[in-house]
Design a protein around this motif. Structure first.
Motif, PDB file in Angstrom:
ATOM      1  N   TYR A   1       0.846  -1.204   0.000  1.00 58.09           N
ATOM      2  CA  TYR A   1       0.000   0.000   0.000  1.00 58.09           C
ATOM      3  C   TYR A   1       0.877   1.247   0.000  1.00 58.09           C
ATOM      4  O   TYR A   1       0.622   2.214  -0.709  1.00 58.09           O
ATOM      5  CB  TYR A   1      -0.888  -0.055   1.240  1.00 58.09           C
ATOM      6  N   ILE A   2       1.933   1.207   0.803  1.00 56.43           N
ATOM      7  CA  ILE A   2       2.832   2.355   0.915  1.00 56.43           C
ATOM      8  C   ILE A   2       3.700   2.478  -0.342  1.00 56.43           C
ATOM      9  O   ILE A   2       3.833   3.563  -0.915  1.00 56.43           O
ATOM     10  CB  ILE A   2       3.708   2.222   2.171  1.00 56.43           C
ATOM     11  N   GLN A   3       4.256   1.360  -0.758  1.00 56.32           N
ATOM     12  CA  GLN A   3       5.113   1.417  -1.942  1.00 56.32           C
ATOM     13  C   GLN A   3       4.311   1.794  -3.191  1.00 56.32           C
ATOM     14  O   GLN A   3       4.828   2.437  -4.097  1.00 56.32           O
ATOM     15  CB  GLN A   3       5.815   0.074  -2.152  1.00 56.32           C
TER      16      GLN A   3
ATOM     17  N   SER B   1      12.789  -0.615  -0.036  1.00 54.69           N
ATOM     18  CA  SER B   1      13.171  -0.232  -1.387  1.00 54.69           C
ATOM     19  C   SER B   1      12.083   0.640  -2.015  1.00 54.69           C
ATOM     20  O   SER B   1      10.947   0.688  -1.545  1.00 54.69           O
ATOM     21  CB  SER B   1      13.400  -1.479  -2.233  1.00 54.69           C
ATOM     22  N   THR B   2      12.460   1.323  -3.099  1.00 54.27           N
ATOM     23  CA  THR B   2      11.533   2.217  -3.791  1.00 54.27           C
ATOM     24  C   THR B   2      11.443   1.791  -5.252  1.00 54.27           C
ATOM     25  O   THR B   2      12.102   2.369  -6.119  1.00 54.27           O
ATOM     26  CB  THR B   2      12.023   3.672  -3.713  1.00 54.27           C
TER      27      THR B   2
ATOM     28  N   ALA C   1       1.993   3.925  -3.378  1.00 53.28           N
ATOM     29  CA  ALA C   1       1.898   5.391  -3.441  1.00 53.28           C
ATOM     30  C   ALA C   1       3.122   5.936  -4.173  1.00 53.28           C
ATOM     31  O   ALA C   1       3.017   6.823  -5.024  1.00 53.28           O
ATOM     32  CB  ALA C   1       1.799   5.975  -2.032  1.00 53.28           C
ATOM     33  N   TYR C   2       4.280   5.374  -3.834  1.00 50.83           N
ATOM     34  CA  TYR C   2       5.511   5.804  -4.510  1.00 50.83           C
ATOM     35  C   TYR C   2       5.457   5.454  -6.000  1.00 50.83           C
ATOM     36  O   TYR C   2       5.814   6.261  -6.853  1.00 50.83           O
ATOM     37  CB  TYR C   2       6.722   5.146  -3.838  1.00 50.83           C
ATOM     38  N   VAL C   3       4.986   4.250  -6.289  1.00 50.80           N
ATOM     39  CA  VAL C   3       4.901   3.795  -7.681  1.00 50.80           C
ATOM     40  C   VAL C   3       3.989   4.713  -8.492  1.00 50.80           C
ATOM     41  O   VAL C   3       4.278   5.062  -9.637  1.00 50.80           O
ATOM     42  CB  VAL C   3       4.387   2.337  -7.733  1.00 50.80           C
ATOM     43  N   ARG C   4       2.891   5.122  -7.865  1.00 58.70           N
ATOM     44  CA  ARG C   4       1.953   5.999  -8.567  1.00 58.70           C
ATOM     45  C   ARG C   4       2.602   7.354  -8.867  1.00 58.70           C
ATOM     46  O   ARG C   4       2.409   7.907  -9.956  1.00 58.70           O
ATOM     47  CB  ARG C   4       0.695   6.188  -7.725  1.00 58.70           C
ATOM     48  N   CYS C   5       3.356   7.869  -7.922  1.00 61.16           N
ATOM     49  CA  CYS C   5       4.089   9.123  -8.175  1.00 61.16           C
ATOM     50  C   CYS C   5       5.059   8.935  -9.334  1.00 61.16           C
ATOM     51  O   CYS C   5       5.124   9.768 -10.254  1.00 61.16           O
ATOM     52  CB  CYS C   5       4.888   9.540  -6.933  1.00 61.16           C
ATOM     53  N   ALA C   6       5.782   7.836  -9.266  1.00 60.53           N
ATOM     54  CA  ALA C   6       6.764   7.569 -10.332  1.00 60.53           C
ATOM     55  C   ALA C   6       6.075   7.475 -11.673  1.00 60.53           C
ATOM     56  O   ALA C   6       6.607   7.942 -12.691  1.00 60.53           O
ATOM     57  CB  ALA C   6       7.535   6.278 -10.010  1.00 60.53           C
ATOM     58  N   GLY C   7       4.878   6.886 -11.687  1.00 59.38           N
ATOM     59  CA  GLY C   7       4.117   6.749 -12.924  1.00 59.38           C
ATOM     60  C   GLY C   7       3.753   8.106 -13.512  1.00 59.38           C
ATOM     61  O   GLY C   7       3.879   8.336 -14.716  1.00 59.38           O
ATOM     62  N   ILE C   8       3.314   8.999 -12.658  1.00 59.61           N
ATOM     63  CA  ILE C   8       2.952  10.348 -13.124  1.00 59.61           C
ATOM     64  C   ILE C   8       4.179  11.066 -13.680  1.00 59.61           C
ATOM     65  O   ILE C   8       4.137  11.667 -14.751  1.00 59.61           O
ATOM     66  CB  ILE C   8       2.337  11.170 -11.964  1.00 59.61           C
TER      67      ILE C   8
ATOM     68  N   PHE D   1       7.733  10.060  -0.235  1.00 58.40           N
ATOM     69  CA  PHE D   1       7.651   8.602  -0.058  1.00 58.40           C
ATOM     70  C   PHE D   1       9.019   7.955  -0.169  1.00 58.40           C
ATOM     71  O   PHE D   1       9.320   6.994   0.537  1.00 58.40           O
ATOM     72  CB  PHE D   1       6.666   7.993  -1.063  1.00 58.40           C
ATOM     73  N   LYS D   2       9.856   8.493  -1.024  1.00 57.76           N
ATOM     74  CA  LYS D   2      11.203   7.940  -1.141  1.00 57.76           C
ATOM     75  C   LYS D   2      11.924   8.069   0.199  1.00 57.76           C
ATOM     76  O   LYS D   2      12.580   7.137   0.683  1.00 57.76           O
ATOM     77  CB  LYS D   2      11.979   8.670  -2.233  1.00 57.76           C
TER      78      LYS D   2
END
Length: 570
Positions: free
Chosen positions: A451-453, A565-566, A455-462, A555-556
């Motif tokens: 769930y937490i990671q 890991s991120t 959020a990071y993945v979604r940011c990276a996607g944007i 998040f990172k």
RNA sequence: GUGCCUGUAGCUCAGUGGAUUAGAGCAUUUGUCUACGGAACAAAGGGCCGGGGGUUCGAAUCCCUCCAGGCACACCA
């Protein structure tokens, strides 16, 4: 801006002084100012309840005190409003324009986000894992490993210079048992008809010794057939340490310093400790404790005497043996010497992460340190309750010597390093953990770590999408950012407060809950504040993109503080 | 028996003396939606905060006591 809590506290302190100077408040001693976010967010972002506490001392009604304080609060760029609420609260609301202005700062902070100067110029040492090299790390140890390493990360973020230390004991009886067990496995590997006795306390039954034996035969042939246990002990110890370090590396743990208990014998520290205790009249020689009845003493009069540490004089419930009747020391003596050594190395803060079974031992060591004039208050001991393994609804027993334990490596293989870290971190150290192995294996989609990671993945996607489209947010006007994004920014800005609290209390689980809260706030926004799509004003899109850049950094940083890991994709 | 730890929603757990409403996740029920990756979002139900006393203007939080569970109580390391 180091801490919003401190900034608000300073405002209150100054306001009280100003109100007293102006005659709006009588003179009274102000207790330490505590600022908290209210339980009900509609009341404001931060609240001070101290007017209620000082009402008696001031001889005024709380509501009037709160009014007087509010009247004298100096303007600050981050404050939008100050309100007084019954029965005597002072509520602060953060300024939206100021919050928006923090977004670029967050985005630029990278891995320094939330850093404090709390520990500036101070040195901290965290001692953790400290497993003797007699077997692979099992899950019980891994909790301490993760808690210790995260405490170290938090102390670093709080500004301390941190050293991670691993204390190992390769001088005890267990290491001799390991050498003997290894020797038998070696002889077996040579094809000799020797059996490893099934005594669990004396012979290590684990499969890993067979593997080491095969390797030793490959390296040395039968040249060691007549060698004593010491040779085998040294070989097994070296191999075991290699294994342990490799396992720790998998969960991103690296120690700066390995401290060998043997060195305390070699440099005379152990003897010196005994002599120092003797000089203080804290050692006596007798077959049994002084506190025993005359009857017991008479009965044991002919037994060989041991040397006892008169720890009861320091407050202990009973005296402890430091030198056995055969002349060898118990753990107590070298451990006292070790802690004196740590103190002498000049650390301001010493953290020691231990399992619950070491509680009594640590108490005795502390009495020893006190007896020798050491500054025991610098030593902070984190006692962790056990991890209980559950498989198919039943408890799995762990034992290093027996061989049917669950190793940390197994657990990482079955789940992931991130899942192990989060699951063992996200609870208070003094509660017992039930680790359900079946759940951990299949839980991959329910696990909060994802769930937490995510959020990071979604940011990276944007960010990836923006780059592909050549969309640049560097000139974004953050006034265009939606108001509903501001609570997230406010939450990011409390990272420093969370770090301060977790580092000072040595309770790293707070950062895990913080991370989950932050992710929750994020996912809500993600659904509502799209950057790309039909009908989105480009100015709004740019502001949102700038916001997501800041979220990405946040998040990172938080995942990094937890040693996780991120991944850009999952 | 002694010391330490724990007891909060059906389950796993947060909760730093404050606001007539004690919070999350899982599970249950109901919606949104097929996405810049839905491993998501929104909502509902579910609680004598182990029991009892006390301190306080105010207690899940501090103190006492009882009950229940865990760990430690070696001349093992």
């Amino acid at each position: 801006m180091e801490s919003l809590l401190n900034a608000h506290a300073t405002l209150i302190e100054n306001a009280v002084k100003a109100a007293q100077a102006a005659g709006d408040l009588p003179a009274f001693a102000l207790p330490a100012v505590e600022i908290k976010p209210p339980n009900r967010p509609e009341m404001g972002d931060y609240a001070y309840a101290g007017a209620l506490a000082v009402a008696k001392a001031a001889g005024m009604k709380p509501i009037d005190i709160a009014q007087a304080i509010a009247k004298h609060i100096a303007p600050a760029p981050f404050i939008a409003s100050v309100e007084v609420a019954p029965p005597g609260f002072v509520n602060f609301r953060l300024d939206g324009a100021w919050l928006r202005a923090q977004i670029p700062n967050i985005a630029n902070a990278a891995d320094t986000l939330g850093n404090l100067t709390l520990g500036k110029g101070k040195r901290a040492q965290v001692e953790f894992v400290s497993a003797n090299p007699t077997g692979p790390l099992h899950i019980g140890r891994s909790r301490g490993a993760i808690v210790g390493d995260t405490i170290a990360r938090l102390l670093e973020a709080a500004g301390y210079e941190v050293e991670r230390e691993y204390y190992f004991n390769n001088a005890g009886m267990q290491m001799r048992h390991l050498g003997n067990s290894m020797r038998i496995r070696y002889l077996q590997a040579l094809g000799l008809p020797v059996e490893l006795p099934k005594e669990e306390g004396t012979f290590y039954q684990g499969e890993y010794l067979r593997e080491f034996a095969q390797q030793l035969v490959a390296e040395r042939g039968d040249s060691l057939a007549e060698a004593g246990w010491e040779t085998f002990k040294e070989y097994a110890e070296r191999k075991m340490f290699g294994m342990i370090r490799q396992t720790l590396e998998r969960i991103h743990i690296e120690h700066d310093h390995f401290f060998n208990e043997n060195s305390l014998y070699d440099d005379g520290s152990v003897n010196a400790t005994l002599e120092a205790l003797q000089e203080r009249d804290l050692i006596y020689v007798a077959p049994v404790r002084e506190s025993e009845t005359d009857e017991v003493k008479a009965k044991s009069a002919n037994q060989a005497p041991a040397q006892w540490f008169r720890s009861t004089r320091l407050g202990d419930t009973e005296d402890r043996v430091v030198l056995k009747s055969d002349g060898s020391p118990t753990y107590t003596l070298p451990d006292i010497a070790y802690h004196m050594n740590k103190l002498a190395r000049g650390f301001d803060v010493l953290v020691n992460v231990l399992g619950a079974d070491h509680y009594t031992e640590h108490q005795v060591v502390k009495y020893g340190v006190q007896a020798l004039g050491g500054e025991a208050s610098r030593i902070h001991v984190i006692i962790m309750q056990f991890v209980r393994l559950i498989r198919e609804g039943r408890e799995v027993k762990m034992s290093t010597r027996r061989g049917d334990y669950e190793t940390l490596d197994d657990l990482i293989d079955q789940t992931s390093s991130d899942a192990v870290r989060y699951m063992l971190l996200a609870r208070n150290a003094n509660s017992r953990v039930d680790f359900d192995l079946d759940l951990a294996v299949k839980q991959s989609t329910d696990n909060p770590v994802y769930y937490i990671q995510y959020a990071y993945v979604r940011c990276a996607g944007i960010l990836r999408e923006a780059e592909a489209r050549g969309f640049d947010a560097s000139a974004a006007d953050l006034a265009q950012l939606d108001d509903e994004a501001l609570p997230f920014v406010r939450r990011v800005l409390t990272l420093g407060d969370t770090i301060a609290y977790a580092a000072q209390t040595f309770e790293p689980h707070h950062i895990a809950f913080y991370a989950h809260d932050l992710a929750s706030a994020f996912h809500t926004l993600y659904d509502r504040l799209r950057v790309f799509g039909d009908g989105i004003d480009p100015h709004v899109a740019a502001a949102r993109l700038r916001f997501y850049q800041a979220a990405h950094v946040s998040f990172k940083r938080v995942l990094g503080l937890m040693g996780m890991s991120t991944p850009d994709r999952m």
